[in-house]
Design an enzyme around this catalytic site. Structure first.
Site, PDB file in Angstrom:
ATOM      1  CB  SER A  98      36.336   0.740  -3.682  1.00  0.00           C
ATOM      2  OG  SER A  98      35.491   1.854  -3.527  1.00  0.00           O
TER       3      SER A  98
HETATM    4  C1  LIG Z   1      32.322   3.895  -4.299  1.00  0.00           C
HETATM    5  S1  LIG Z   1      30.850   3.963  -3.338  1.00  0.00           S
HETATM    6  C2  LIG Z   1      31.401   3.828  -1.689  1.00  0.00           C
HETATM    7  C3  LIG Z   1      32.033   2.565  -1.278  1.00  0.00           C
HETATM    8  C4  LIG Z   1      31.932   2.385   0.206  1.00  0.00           C
HETATM    9  N1  LIG Z   1      32.811   3.205   0.971  1.00  0.00           N
HETATM   10  C5  LIG Z   1      31.993   0.929   0.601  1.00  0.00           C
HETATM   11  O1  LIG Z   1      32.740   0.564   1.522  1.00  0.00           O
HETATM   12  O2  LIG Z   1      31.229   0.155   0.017  1.00  0.00           O
HETATM   13  C6  LIG Z   1      30.446   5.714  -3.324  1.00  0.00           C
HETATM   14  C7  LIG Z   1      29.216   6.039  -2.500  1.00  0.00           C
HETATM   15  O3  LIG Z   1      29.185   7.453  -2.320  1.00  0.00           O
HETATM   16  C8  LIG Z   1      27.843   7.841  -2.280  1.00  0.00           C
HETATM   17  N2  LIG Z   1      27.799   9.301  -2.527  1.00  0.00           N
HETATM   18  C9  LIG Z   1      27.975   9.964  -3.688  1.00  0.00           C
HETATM   19  N3  LIG Z   1      27.864  11.290  -3.491  1.00  0.00           N
HETATM   20  C10 LIG Z   1      27.618  11.465  -2.165  1.00  0.00           C
HETATM   21  C11 LIG Z   1      27.402  12.600  -1.340  1.00  0.00           C
HETATM   22  N4  LIG Z   1      27.424  13.854  -1.838  1.00  0.00           N
HETATM   23  N5  LIG Z   1      27.176  12.411  -0.031  1.00  0.00           N
HETATM   24  C12 LIG Z   1      27.174  11.169   0.505  1.00  0.00           C
HETATM   25  N6  LIG Z   1      27.351  10.052  -0.225  1.00  0.00           N
HETATM   26  C13 LIG Z   1      27.583  10.189  -1.542  1.00  0.00           C
HETATM   27  C14 LIG Z   1      27.182   6.999  -3.363  1.00  0.00           C
HETATM   28  O4  LIG Z   1      25.778   6.930  -3.191  1.00  0.00           O
HETATM   29  C15 LIG Z   1      27.890   5.658  -3.140  1.00  0.00           C
HETATM   30  O5  LIG Z   1      27.151   4.856  -2.257  1.00  0.00           O
END
Ligand SMILES: C[S@@+](CC[C@H](N)C(=O)[O-])C[C@H]1O[C@@H](n2cnc3c(N)ncnc32)[C@H](O)[C@@H]1O
Length: 215
Positions: A98
């Site tokens: 992000s």
């Molecule tokens: C915007 S990214 C996260 C950014 C992260 N917090 C960082 O510091 O880089 C969103 C993440 O959420 C994960 N995600 C989506 N749905 C999810 C779920 N139901 N459970 C766990 N992770 C999930 C995706 O695979 C992705 O890696």
């Protein structure tokens, strides 16, 4: 932890200025310290994808361009097509780091304090979990990632940076009961509704912070 050179230190200062401007006020000293100590570039993969067309940018082939993206106040795509090979025109973003101003806005809203235990849903690169672990200390952060490869990479980066955050591979909608109750639950992936497990695993008076979207 990878050494931070003079160029990176200068880039961090530039990013700090951009985030402060976007937030409309100087970032809290605890988060400024975390930004300086947990460098964003150390949590990005060697290839990122940029722009609307998701053009590949490799650290090896274009180090200056890659570093510029690492320290711009913009989101960076860190995985395409769930990790499968994909040519131009076939790519879709499956994970991104992000924009730093969004990361610090959410951290500020989360209002964490000493001794808090935090559950993050959506580990991604591991940077946000690393910032939280720096702020709260060892054994205070649990982060859940649905993509097994991303979870393993993030765990490796956190360990390499000497940051103690527990990475769980699994469906974040279930939370992680074994690590609860949590003072704070924060999702970094958007959801349509708050899963009941997040509420159940938050202690009374705690906070659940969620970006609402189409999830
Ligand atoms: C915007 S990214 C996260 C950014 C992260 N917090 C960082 O510091 O880089 C969103 C993440 O959420 C994960 N995600 C989506 N749905 C999810 C779920 N139901 N459970 C766990 N992770 C999930 C995706 O695979 C992705 O890696």
């Amino acid at each position: 932890m990878e050494q931070i050179g003079a160029d990176e230190r200068a880039a961090v200062c530039g990013l700090l200025g951009s985030v402060d401007e976007s937030l409309g006020a100087p970032m809290a000293p605890v988060w400024e310290a975390a930004l300086r100590a947990v460098p964003r570039h150390a949590f990005l993969p060697a290839t990122v994808w940029v722009g609307e067309d998701l053009v590949e940018c490799s650290r090896e082939a274009a180090p200056e361009q890659w570093s510029r993206h690492a320290y711009a106040d913009t989101a960076v795509v860190t995985q395409v097509n769930d990790g499968a090979a994909a040519g131009p025109g076939e790519r879709w973003a499956s994970c991104s780091a992000s924009a730093p101003s969004i990361v610090f806005r959410m951290l500020d809203m989360l209002d964490v304090g000493a001794g808090h235990r935090v559950l993050e849903i959506g580990t991604g690169t591991g940077w946000n979990a690393g910032l939280l672990a720096h702020r709260l200390g060892p054994g205070r952060v649990v982060t859940v990632e649905v993509d097994e490869g991303l979870a393993a990479q993030a765990a490796g980066r956190l360990e390499g940076a000497g940051l103690d955050a527990r990475v769980i591979h699994g469906d974040g909608s279930l939370g992680h009961e074994a690590g609860g109750p949590y003072d704070r639950v924060v999702a970094t992936c958007s959801v349509r509704a708050v899963p009941p497990a997040w509420i159940a695993q938050t202690r009374p008076g705690g906070v659940v912070l969620v970006p609402c979207g189409l999830g």
